[in-house]
Design a protein around this motif. Structure first.
Motif, PDB file in Angstrom:
ATOM      1  N   SER A  14      42.025 -31.835 -38.880  1.00 40.06           N
ATOM      2  CA  SER A  14      41.575 -30.549 -39.407  1.00 40.06           C
ATOM      3  C   SER A  14      42.747 -29.594 -39.536  1.00 40.06           C
ATOM      4  O   SER A  14      43.782 -29.763 -38.908  1.00 40.06           O
ATOM      5  CB  SER A  14      40.506 -29.945 -38.503  1.00 40.06           C
ATOM      6  N   PHE A  16      43.917 -25.831 -42.215  1.00 42.50           N
ATOM      7  CA  PHE A  16      43.521 -24.691 -43.030  1.00 42.50           C
ATOM      8  C   PHE A  16      43.999 -24.855 -44.467  1.00 42.50           C
ATOM      9  O   PHE A  16      45.096 -25.350 -44.709  1.00 42.50           O
ATOM     10  CB  PHE A  16      44.143 -23.395 -42.490  1.00 42.50           C
ATOM     11  N   ASN A  17      43.144 -24.411 -45.419  1.00 43.54           N
ATOM     12  CA  ASN A  17      43.619 -24.102 -46.761  1.00 43.54           C
ATOM     13  C   ASN A  17      44.217 -22.716 -46.660  1.00 43.54           C
ATOM     14  O   ASN A  17      43.597 -21.818 -46.081  1.00 43.54           O
ATOM     15  CB  ASN A  17      42.462 -24.046 -47.769  1.00 43.54           C
ATOM     16  N   VAL A  18      45.409 -22.507 -47.194  1.00 36.85           N
ATOM     17  CA  VAL A  18      46.043 -21.189 -47.130  1.00 36.85           C
ATOM     18  C   VAL A  18      46.258 -20.710 -48.551  1.00 36.85           C
ATOM     19  O   VAL A  18      47.000 -21.327 -49.320  1.00 36.85           O
ATOM     20  CB  VAL A  18      47.388 -21.250 -46.371  1.00 36.85           C
ATOM     21  N   SER A  19      45.622 -19.581 -48.907  1.00 34.76           N
ATOM     22  CA  SER A  19      45.727 -19.042 -50.255  1.00 34.76           C
ATOM     23  C   SER A  19      47.019 -18.236 -50.415  1.00 34.76           C
ATOM     24  O   SER A  19      47.764 -18.013 -49.452  1.00 34.76           O
ATOM     25  CB  SER A  19      44.526 -18.141 -50.551  1.00 34.76           C
ATOM     26  N   HIS A  22      47.307 -15.455 -48.230  1.00 37.32           N
ATOM     27  CA  HIS A  22      47.359 -15.931 -46.848  1.00 37.32           C
ATOM     28  C   HIS A  22      46.006 -15.898 -46.129  1.00 37.32           C
ATOM     29  O   HIS A  22      45.941 -15.835 -44.907  1.00 37.32           O
ATOM     30  CB  HIS A  22      48.413 -15.158 -46.044  1.00 37.32           C
ATOM     31  N   LYS A  24      42.852 -17.849 -44.774  1.00 33.66           N
ATOM     32  CA  LYS A  24      42.737 -19.222 -44.290  1.00 33.66           C
ATOM     33  C   LYS A  24      41.273 -19.645 -44.216  1.00 33.66           C
ATOM     34  O   LYS A  24      40.454 -18.900 -43.695  1.00 33.66           O
ATOM     35  CB  LYS A  24      43.370 -19.354 -42.914  1.00 33.66           C
ATOM     36  N   THR A  25      40.990 -20.833 -44.724  1.00 31.75           N
ATOM     37  CA  THR A  25      39.661 -21.424 -44.583  1.00 31.75           C
ATOM     38  C   THR A  25      39.835 -22.824 -44.029  1.00 31.75           C
ATOM     39  O   THR A  25      40.782 -23.529 -44.371  1.00 31.75           O
ATOM     40  CB  THR A  25      38.916 -21.488 -45.928  1.00 31.75           C
ATOM     41  N   LYS A  26      38.912 -23.228 -43.154  1.00 33.13           N
ATOM     42  CA  LYS A  26      38.995 -24.536 -42.510  1.00 33.13           C
ATOM     43  C   LYS A  26      38.794 -25.655 -43.527  1.00 33.13           C
ATOM     44  O   LYS A  26      38.000 -25.536 -44.447  1.00 33.13           O
ATOM     45  CB  LYS A  26      37.925 -24.673 -41.429  1.00 33.13           C
ATOM     46  N   ARG A  27      39.524 -26.756 -43.334  1.00 33.59           N
ATOM     47  CA  ARG A  27      39.343 -27.950 -44.150  1.00 33.59           C
ATOM     48  C   ARG A  27      39.703 -29.170 -43.319  1.00 33.59           C
ATOM     49  O   ARG A  27      40.240 -29.043 -42.227  1.00 33.59           O
ATOM     50  CB  ARG A  27      40.194 -27.897 -45.411  1.00 33.59           C
ATOM     51  N   THR A  28      39.377 -30.357 -43.860  1.00 31.59           N
ATOM     52  CA  THR A  28      39.685 -31.586 -43.145  1.00 31.59           C
ATOM     53  C   THR A  28      40.426 -32.546 -44.062  1.00 31.59           C
ATOM     54  O   THR A  28      40.274 -32.504 -45.280  1.00 31.59           O
ATOM     55  CB  THR A  28      38.413 -32.284 -42.623  1.00 31.59           C
ATOM     56  N   TRP A  29      41.226 -33.424 -43.457  1.00 30.36           N
ATOM     57  CA  TRP A  29      41.885 -34.522 -44.149  1.00 30.36           C
ATOM     58  C   TRP A  29      41.293 -35.799 -43.587  1.00 30.36           C
ATOM     59  O   TRP A  29      41.283 -35.996 -42.378  1.00 30.36           O
ATOM     60  CB  TRP A  29      43.393 -34.521 -43.898  1.00 30.36           C
TER      61      TRP A  29
END
Length: 63
Positions: A14, A16-19, A22, A24-29
């Motif tokens: 797990s 973060f996507n960072v725009s 800046h 941040k939203t959680k994401r997974t690989w």
């Protein structure tokens, strides 16, 4: 199917996507898990294996 390699134990990570601003939203690989028939201790067995283990030869595929 579980996202875990039965050879090396590689699983979901797990972060973060960072725009640009800046935020941040959680994401997974998730690992690239394949269901393959492999030879284990002389007998054929169906296993969930990551492609890194398949490529490196840690798993012998059944014919």
């Amino acid at each position: 199917m579980a996202n875990v390699c039965q050879v090396c134990g590689k699983g979901e990570r797990s972060g973060f996507n960072v725009s640009h601003s800046h935020l941040k939203t959680k994401r997974t690989w998730k690992p690239n898990i394949q269901k393959v028939k492999a030879v284990v201790e002389g007998e054929t067995k169906t296993m969930n294996v990551c492609t890194r283990c398949l490529r490196s030869g840690k798993v012998q595929r059944a014919v």
